[in-house]
Design an enzyme around this catalytic site. Structure first.
Site, mmCIF file in Angstrom:
data_model
loop_
_atom_site.group_PDB
_atom_site.id
_atom_site.type_symbol
_atom_site.label_atom_id
_atom_site.label_comp_id
_atom_site.label_asym_id
_atom_site.label_seq_id
_atom_site.Cartn_x
_atom_site.Cartn_y
_atom_site.Cartn_z
ATOM 1 N N PHE A 118 7.185 14.156 0.384
ATOM 2 C CA PHE A 118 6.703 12.854 -0.075
ATOM 3 C C PHE A 118 7.661 11.773 0.426
ATOM 4 O O PHE A 118 8.849 12.057 0.649
ATOM 5 C CB PHE A 118 6.624 12.818 -1.617
ATOM 6 C CG PHE A 118 5.220 12.643 -2.130
ATOM 7 C CD1 PHE A 118 4.276 13.637 -1.955
ATOM 8 C CD2 PHE A 118 4.831 11.472 -2.794
ATOM 9 C CE1 PHE A 118 2.976 13.481 -2.424
ATOM 10 C CE2 PHE A 118 3.534 11.312 -3.264
ATOM 11 C CZ PHE A 118 2.598 12.315 -3.085
ATOM 12 N N GLN A 232 4.317 -2.550 -6.459
ATOM 13 C CA GLN A 232 4.273 -1.643 -5.308
ATOM 14 C C GLN A 232 2.937 -1.656 -4.590
ATOM 15 O O GLN A 232 1.893 -1.485 -5.214
ATOM 16 C CB GLN A 232 4.544 -0.206 -5.774
ATOM 17 C CG GLN A 232 4.444 0.804 -4.640
ATOM 18 C CD GLN A 232 5.082 2.127 -5.005
ATOM 19 O OE1 GLN A 232 4.499 2.917 -5.733
ATOM 20 N NE2 GLN A 232 6.279 2.364 -4.523
ATOM 21 N N HIS A 234 0.789 0.445 -1.920
ATOM 22 C CA HIS A 234 0.697 1.758 -1.282
ATOM 23 C C HIS A 234 0.166 1.514 0.129
ATOM 24 O O HIS A 234 -0.799 0.776 0.298
ATOM 25 C CB HIS A 234 -0.272 2.645 -2.075
ATOM 26 C CG HIS A 234 -0.190 4.091 -1.698
ATOM 27 N ND1 HIS A 234 -0.563 4.548 -0.457
ATOM 28 C CD2 HIS A 234 0.230 5.171 -2.392
ATOM 29 C CE1 HIS A 234 -0.371 5.863 -0.416
ATOM 30 N NE2 HIS A 234 0.109 6.266 -1.576
ATOM 31 N N LEU A 244 -7.444 5.165 -3.035
ATOM 32 C CA LEU A 244 -6.208 5.715 -2.496
ATOM 33 C C LEU A 244 -6.450 6.901 -1.576
ATOM 34 O O LEU A 244 -7.199 7.810 -1.916
ATOM 35 C CB LEU A 244 -5.321 6.181 -3.663
ATOM 36 C CG LEU A 244 -4.036 6.891 -3.257
ATOM 37 C CD1 LEU A 244 -3.013 5.897 -2.760
ATOM 38 C CD2 LEU A 244 -3.469 7.691 -4.412
ATOM 39 N N GLU A 247 -0.501 9.956 -0.396
ATOM 40 C CA GLU A 247 0.673 10.132 0.460
ATOM 41 C C GLU A 247 0.788 11.581 0.950
ATOM 42 O O GLU A 247 1.398 11.864 1.977
ATOM 43 C CB GLU A 247 1.905 9.771 -0.371
ATOM 44 C CG GLU A 247 3.163 9.643 0.419
ATOM 45 C CD GLU A 247 4.177 8.758 -0.303
ATOM 46 O OE1 GLU A 247 3.783 7.707 -0.839
ATOM 47 O OE2 GLU A 247 5.347 9.126 -0.328
ATOM 48 N N ARG A 278 7.389 3.569 0.461
ATOM 49 C CA ARG A 278 6.155 2.781 0.490
ATOM 50 C C ARG A 278 6.361 1.324 0.832
ATOM 51 O O ARG A 278 5.535 0.716 1.512
ATOM 52 C CB ARG A 278 5.471 2.893 -0.880
ATOM 53 C CG ARG A 278 4.979 4.286 -1.107
ATOM 54 C CD ARG A 278 4.394 4.465 -2.475
ATOM 55 N NE ARG A 278 3.844 5.816 -2.542
ATOM 56 C CZ ARG A 278 3.382 6.366 -3.645
ATOM 57 N NH1 ARG A 278 3.420 5.690 -4.790
ATOM 58 N NH2 ARG A 278 2.883 7.572 -3.624
ATOM 59 N N HIS A 346 -0.613 -0.688 -6.012
ATOM 60 C CA HIS A 346 -0.700 0.685 -6.525
ATOM 61 C C HIS A 346 0.024 0.871 -7.849
ATOM 62 O O HIS A 346 -0.397 1.658 -8.689
ATOM 63 C CB HIS A 346 -0.080 1.605 -5.472
ATOM 64 C CG HIS A 346 -0.216 3.061 -5.770
ATOM 65 N ND1 HIS A 346 -1.428 3.652 -6.030
ATOM 66 C CD2 HIS A 346 0.701 4.058 -5.832
ATOM 67 C CE1 HIS A 346 -1.246 4.949 -6.245
ATOM 68 N NE2 HIS A 346 0.039 5.216 -6.146
ATOM 69 N N ARG A 381 9.453 2.328 -6.420
ATOM 70 C CA ARG A 381 9.339 3.699 -6.914
ATOM 71 C C ARG A 381 9.060 4.653 -5.766
ATOM 72 O O ARG A 381 8.295 4.331 -4.861
ATOM 73 C CB ARG A 381 8.170 3.779 -7.898
ATOM 74 C CG ARG A 381 7.801 5.198 -8.269
ATOM 75 C CD ARG A 381 6.636 5.234 -9.224
ATOM 76 N NE ARG A 381 5.367 4.942 -8.594
ATOM 77 C CZ ARG A 381 4.462 5.855 -8.235
ATOM 78 N NH1 ARG A 381 4.702 7.129 -8.429
ATOM 79 N NH2 ARG A 381 3.324 5.497 -7.690
#
Ligand SMILES: Cc1cc2nc3c(=O)[nH]c(=O)nc-3n(C[C@H](O)[C@H](O)[C@H](O)COP(=O)(O)OP(=O)(O)OC[C@H]3O[C@@H](n4cnc5c(N)ncnc54)[C@H](O)[C@@H]3O)c2cc1C
Length: 570
Positions: A118, A232, A234, A244, A247, A278, A346, A381
């Protein structure tokens, strides 16, 4: 007021954080009386849509130290490191506990729980259940919660206000959506687990129920919102719907490609490429769009996420939901064609300011999960830390809330009744029995979206933020003149939409002012007029308190234990 409307601990929210907290509270003492209030049936909470996975150190080649460093570096050194240390230590036991409760983690051929790569994580440490991780986690939590008869659920009840008596939080008012009745529910401790507020922005992966309710409820009641400037994006959402594309699709080896056919991340983050964090990837895509190297479509610029080289077998095994979504919503098959993607909102790093056990500055009021800012995530994050955060800090705050409740005297019902009467009158006067009113919820929401995207998006300037602050102030004034059409009681979604917009406007204003106050670029906050990070001036959290003139700010130092701030390099 009937007796069953009074509880020891009341949890608002039935997502991962809320259900984990309810189970932890039940385990404190079999006599503790617990309520879970949720505006949708718990299994419809946003957690259900999480795809990619949950992070924890489970392999010998990994270490707690490395997970901690990755999280702190990802946060651009704004995370509180005592919180990070608690998080990495408790993460493995929480994920194993979930397995024992029935969560079907994907496994390697040798029988071990699988881990995938990730963004921003140095090694593979994201545990997953195919690409429907949130769905399986929430099922395991929900089914486990059913074992405890002391947990009483209020499904499809909408919390409209917190009841504050003598400086303490002693309950909520909640609208039973089925009957339209507003009820006070009394409790000795109230734990907010209401999730984030992506719906404040036009392009978002967040479900329509994510309207920042808990943040606004706490803010109105006098609690501080912390680090609200950090929103955030994404990097890979579908243009138009914002759906979405997890990831995990890059974790499994997908490539980002621009109009010229280049893997353009070479120019931005060659050491990590698609596995970069991100914030950096979202800025790279926006720059490609701004400099004319992106494709143009019905919903503006986009780039390609190419999975074709992975082959049909891997896609079907590891990313079946991605294939299903793209076929259904874009009408192409990612086995044969690249997927159009753009950055979309996101997650909110900021939220209700709490200590490590979820306590806010208001006695009796706690928060956990995405609604809280505890501060694990700092300025950015890392993907797959959030689901684990919901478990670790959901459990800690559920326990803390239950223990606090045990020591409290029963709440005075009379005081609560008069507070609830006031809320009932407010809703009648402003919405259900209002004469006239010329503003519409939908058009105010559209104007809010526009100013948030233009002024508080991936790139910001003092000027663009000031403009958003001015527009949002006007929108809040105009909201006073809003009219709804449905004056009925039963499932009045018109009323619910208006109450949600009121919450969103307050949270939006707080985001814009916080971003204006932070004159530096750090993590998800990218100020074109202050392009550098300034530890000298801004290595602190910003706490926002509500005043009639807009937010008032205080600073709070960042807790640093093991990882001194350094340049954030990948
Ligand atoms: C599409 C998507 C994919 C994601 N994938 C991942 C991933 O792979 N890994 C990861 O770590 N994170 C992921 N995230 C982030 C993560 O899923 C969320 O941050 C997390 O699930 C939030 O959980 P929560 O319990 O805090 O809130 P939620 O799950 O959002 O639940 C909020 C609850 O509060 C209730 N509520 C809200 N307002 C009110 C009100 N006024 N009255 C009554 N009830 C109310 C709702 O009914 C709901 O039950 C993803 C997020 C999205 C949007």
């Amino acid at each position: 007021m009937t007796e069953e409307m009074s509880h020891d601990i009341l949890i608002v929210g039935g997502g991962a954080a809320g259900l984990r907290a309810a189970i932890a509270a039940a385990e404190v003492d079999a006599n503790i009386d617990i309520a879970v209030v949720s505006k949708v049936f718990p299994m419809r909470s946003h957690t259900v849509s999480a795809e990619g996975g949950a992070a924890a150190v489970l392999r010998e080649e990994d270490s707690l130290e490395l997970h901690g460093f990755d999280t702190v570096r990802g946060s651009d050194f704004l995370a509180d490191q005592d919180v990070v240390e608690t998080f990495i230590e408790k993460a493995p036991e929480e994920l194993i506990q979930l397995e024992h409760w029935g969560c079907p983690w994907s496994r390697d051929p040798d029988g071990r729980i699988s881990v995938r790569a990730f963004g921003g994580m140095s090694v593979k440490r994201t545990v997953y259940a195919s690409d429907k991780t949130g769905f399986h986690m929430l099922h395991a939590l929900f089914q486990t919660s059913l074992k405890y008869t002391q947990i009483r659920r209020y499904d499809e009840w909408f919390v409209s206000s917190l009841l504050i008596e003598d400086g303490k939080c002693v309950g909520v008012t909640a609208l039973d959506l089925e009957t339209g009745q507003l009820h006070p529910i009394v409790a000795k401790a109230i734990l907010l687990c209401t999730g984030g507020g992506g719906q404040i922005f036009p392009f978002t992966t967040n479900a329509s129920i994510k309207s920042g309710d808990g943040m606004a409820l706490a803010y109105r009641a006098g609690a501080a919102l912390k680090d609200m400037e950090f929103v955030q994006y994404h990097p890979t959402g579908l243009p138009g719907t914002g759906i979405l594309i997890t990831e995990a699709s890059r974790g499994e080896g997908g490539h980002l490609i621009n109009k010229e056919g280049e893997r353009f991340l070479e120019r931005y983050i060659p050491g990590k490429m698609e596995m970069g964090p991100r914030d950096i990837l979202s800025r790279a895509i926006m720059t490609e769009m701004n400099e004319g190297r992106a494709f143009e479509g019905e919903y503006g610029g986009y780039v390609h996420l190419d999975l074709r080289h992975l082959g049909e077998k891997i896609i079907d095994e590891k990313l079946p939901f991605v294939r299903e979504l793209v076929v259904k919503y874009v009408g192409i098959d990612p086995v044969h064609e690249p997927i159009p993607v753009r950055p979309v909102v996101h997650y909110m790093m900021g939220g209700v300011s709490t200590d490590i056990n979820g306590n806010t500055s208001i006695p009796g009021l706690l928060a956990a999960g995405e609604v809280a800012c505890i501060t694990l995530n700092g300025a950015n994050r890392l993907g797959s830390n959030s689901l684990t955060e919901c478990l670790v800090f959901g459990a800690l705050s559920g326990r803390a809330g239950a223990q606090y409740a045990v020591d409290q005297k029963p709440v005075s019902q009379n005081a609560v009744r008069s507070l609830a009467d006031k809320e009932q009158k407010r809703i009648a006067k402003h919405f259900l029995e209002k004469e006239g009113g010329t503003e519409r919820v939908a058009s105010l929401q559209e104007e809010m979206h526009l100013t948030m995207e233009q002024g508080c998006g991936v790139y910001r300037t003092g000027e663009s933020l000031q403009e958003s602050c001015t527009t949002l102030k006007k929108l809040r004034e105009r909201f006073a003149d809003v009219a709804i059409d449905d004056r009925g009681r039963i499932f009045n979604t018109d009323l619910r939409g208006a109450l949600e917009l009121e919450f969103m406007l307050e949270v939006a204003e707080c985001i814009a002012h916080s971003a204006l106050a932070r004159e530096e670029s750090r993590g998800a906050q990218s100020r074109l007029d202050f392009p550098e990070r300034s530890d000298e001036k801004f290595l602190h959290h910003l706490l926002a308190y509500a005043t009639p003139e807009g937010p008032r700010f205080e600073q709070q130092p960042v807790t640093i234990t093991r990882w001194p701030p350094e340049e954030r390099k990948y």
